[in-house]
Scaffold this motif. Sequence first.
Motif, PDB file in Angstrom:
ATOM      1  N   SER A   1       3.649   2.984  -2.233  1.00 50.10           N
ATOM      2  CA  SER A   1       4.155   2.887  -3.599  1.00 50.10           C
ATOM      3  C   SER A   1       5.543   3.510  -3.733  1.00 50.10           C
ATOM      4  O   SER A   1       5.850   4.526  -3.114  1.00 50.10           O
TER       5      SER A   1
ATOM      6  N   ASP B   1       6.434   4.397  -6.791  1.00 46.05           N
ATOM      7  CA  ASP B   1       6.251   5.085  -8.074  1.00 46.05           C
ATOM      8  C   ASP B   1       6.396   6.599  -7.887  1.00 46.05           C
ATOM      9  O   ASP B   1       5.552   7.256  -7.286  1.00 46.05           O
TER      10      ASP B   1
ATOM     11  N   ASP C   1       6.194   0.076  -9.465  1.00 41.99           N
ATOM     12  CA  ASP C   1       5.561  -0.931  -8.620  1.00 41.99           C
ATOM     13  C   ASP C   1       5.346  -2.214  -9.417  1.00 41.99           C
ATOM     14  O   ASP C   1       5.430  -2.233 -10.648  1.00 41.99           O
TER      15      ASP C   1
ATOM     16  N   THR D   1      -0.963   4.673  -0.963  1.00 37.88           N
ATOM     17  CA  THR D   1      -2.028   4.578  -1.966  1.00 37.88           C
ATOM     18  C   THR D   1      -3.404   4.470  -1.309  1.00 37.88           C
ATOM     19  O   THR D   1      -4.425   4.566  -1.988  1.00 37.88           O
ATOM     20  N   GLU D   2      -3.425   4.247  -0.004  1.00 30.77           N
ATOM     21  CA  GLU D   2      -4.659   4.260   0.779  1.00 30.77           C
ATOM     22  C   GLU D   2      -4.284   4.577   2.222  1.00 30.77           C
ATOM     23  O   GLU D   2      -3.105   4.640   2.559  1.00 30.77           O
TER      24      GLU D   2
ATOM     25  N   ARG E   1       3.590   9.332  -8.825  1.00 27.53           N
ATOM     26  CA  ARG E   1       2.332   9.487  -8.080  1.00 27.53           C
ATOM     27  C   ARG E   1       2.322  10.816  -7.326  1.00 27.53           C
ATOM     28  O   ARG E   1       3.340  11.217  -6.741  1.00 27.53           O
TER      29      ARG E   1
ATOM     30  N   ARG F   1       0.821  -1.212   0.000  1.00 28.07           N
ATOM     31  CA  ARG F   1       0.000   0.000   0.000  1.00 28.07           C
ATOM     32  C   ARG F   1       0.855   1.262   0.000  1.00 28.07           C
ATOM     33  O   ARG F   1       0.342   2.372  -0.135  1.00 28.07           O
TER      34      ARG F   1
ATOM     35  N   ALA G   1      -4.002   8.358   2.306  1.00 27.01           N
ATOM     36  CA  ALA G   1      -3.721   8.132   0.889  1.00 27.01           C
ATOM     37  C   ALA G   1      -3.208   9.420   0.246  1.00 27.01           C
ATOM     38  O   ALA G   1      -3.754  10.499   0.480  1.00 27.01           O
ATOM     39  N   GLY G   2      -2.136   9.295  -0.531  1.00 28.12           N
ATOM     40  CA  GLY G   2      -1.554  10.452  -1.205  1.00 28.12           C
ATOM     41  C   GLY G   2      -0.497  11.171  -0.394  1.00 28.12           C
ATOM     42  O   GLY G   2       0.098  12.136  -0.887  1.00 28.12           O
TER      43      GLY G   2
END
Length: 418
Positions: A85, A87, A114, A312-313, A90, A83, A324-325
Motif C-alpha cells: 500500500s 497509504d 490506494d 497489507t498481507e 496505515r 498488496r 503484513a504491517g
Amino acid sequence: MTTAERTDTEREAGPGARTAAPTAPTALAVPAARAGGCPFDPAPEIERARREKPVTRATLWDGSSCWLVTRHEDVRAVLGDPRFSADATRPGFPFLAAGGRELVTSKPTFIRQDDPEHARLRRMLTGDFMIKKVESMRPEVQRIADDLLDRMTDGRDSADLVSAFALPLPSLVICLLLGVPYEDHAFFQERSRILLNLRSAPEDVRTSQQELQQYLSGLAESKRHTPDDGIVSRLVARGELDASDIASMGRLLLVAGHETTANMTALSTLTLLRNPDQLARLREDPSLIKGAVEELLRYLTIVHNGLPRVATEDVTVGGVTVSAGEGVLCTLNSANRDEAVFPGGDALDVGRDARRHVAFGFGVHQCLGQPLARVELQIALETLLRRLPRLRLTVPFEEVPFRHDMGIYGVHALPVAW
C-alpha cells in the motif's frame, strides 16, 4: 562515478590488482547519504546491499525499522503489487523524516492513497499529461528555454544555472499548466524547499503546507469567477471536488512539477560536464538527446531515498517474507544501477537503451507527469548544448553544493561560465 574517476582508480590499483573481498552488510540506517562516495552514485552501503543482500532490514530516523529493497526485479515486484500500500496513514508505513511524516499524513494527496480513490483522482488529471498533449507544448517550452538563456547571457559570461535557468523553466511551465501566477514563484518555491528538506521541523512543514494550501484554495475560489484554461480552473468547473481538495492536488503538481525537473536539469548538466566524452557525443549527434535523457534519469535517479510502501498481507520478495504491517523502501537509484538489467550500469552511456529504468517509479503510482518531464529535459539540455558550446564550471567540482539534505536530489547551485 565519472569516467575520469574510474580511470584514476584503475590506474592506482594497477593491472591485475585484486580488490578487497566484500564485507558483510551491516545494519543500514536510512536515509543513506550519497556523500559517502561519488555524488552521482547511490550511497555505498545501498550498493553493497544490492550485491550481497538485496532485501535487507534498515533502521529509520526514529529507531523504527523497515525492509530495504534494492534490486531492479524486486523493486518492480513491490511497486507493481497491490498488496503493498501507498497509504501513509496505515500502521507500519515508513517515513524518512519527522517532517516527511507531517507532510504526507496531515493532508494526503492521491499519490498517498490506494485504488479506487487513487485512480478516481488521478483520472481527473490524466488528460493534461498525455503524450500528445505534452508534445503540443514543445514550441512554448522551447520559447521559455530560449527566453531564459537570452536573459542569462545578456551582457555577462557567468551565472548560477540553477536560479537562472534550471529552476525557472519548469516553474514557468507548471504555472502555465495550472493557471498559477508565475509572479508568486518565490512564495511557492520557498515553501517547496521546506517541504522537501529532510531536516525541516514538523512545525515548519505544517506551516508551509498550510500556507500553500490556503494560497491554492484561494486561487481555486477565484477561478469560479474568472475561469481560464488551467488545470485548477478545470477542476473547479468539474464540480466534484471542494477548494481544499483541489488545493491538495494543485500543491502536489506545483511542488513536484518544478522541483524534480529543475534538479534533473542542473544535475544532468553537471554530469555531462564531468563526462566530456559523453558530452562530445551529444554535441556531435543531437539525435541522441532523447535516449540520453532516459540514461541520465537512470544514472542519476533524483528520488534517491526510496519509494515507501507498507505490506497489507504477508508477501515474499526476493526470497524474503515481508509480513503484513511491515514497511518497505524501494531504492530506485540502486535498482537503476542493477548490472543484471543495465550491464556496466555504474558508467554513463548516452547511447544506452535505458528505457527499463524506474526513475519515475513503476505500477499504478508511476509518475503522472513523466511525459512533461521528458519534454522539458530534452529541450533544456539540447538548448544548453547548442547555444553554450563552451559551458563550464567556475568552481572546483568539490565545491558544488549537492542536495544531500533534500528528498529530491540535485545541486543547490551550479556556477557556470560560457
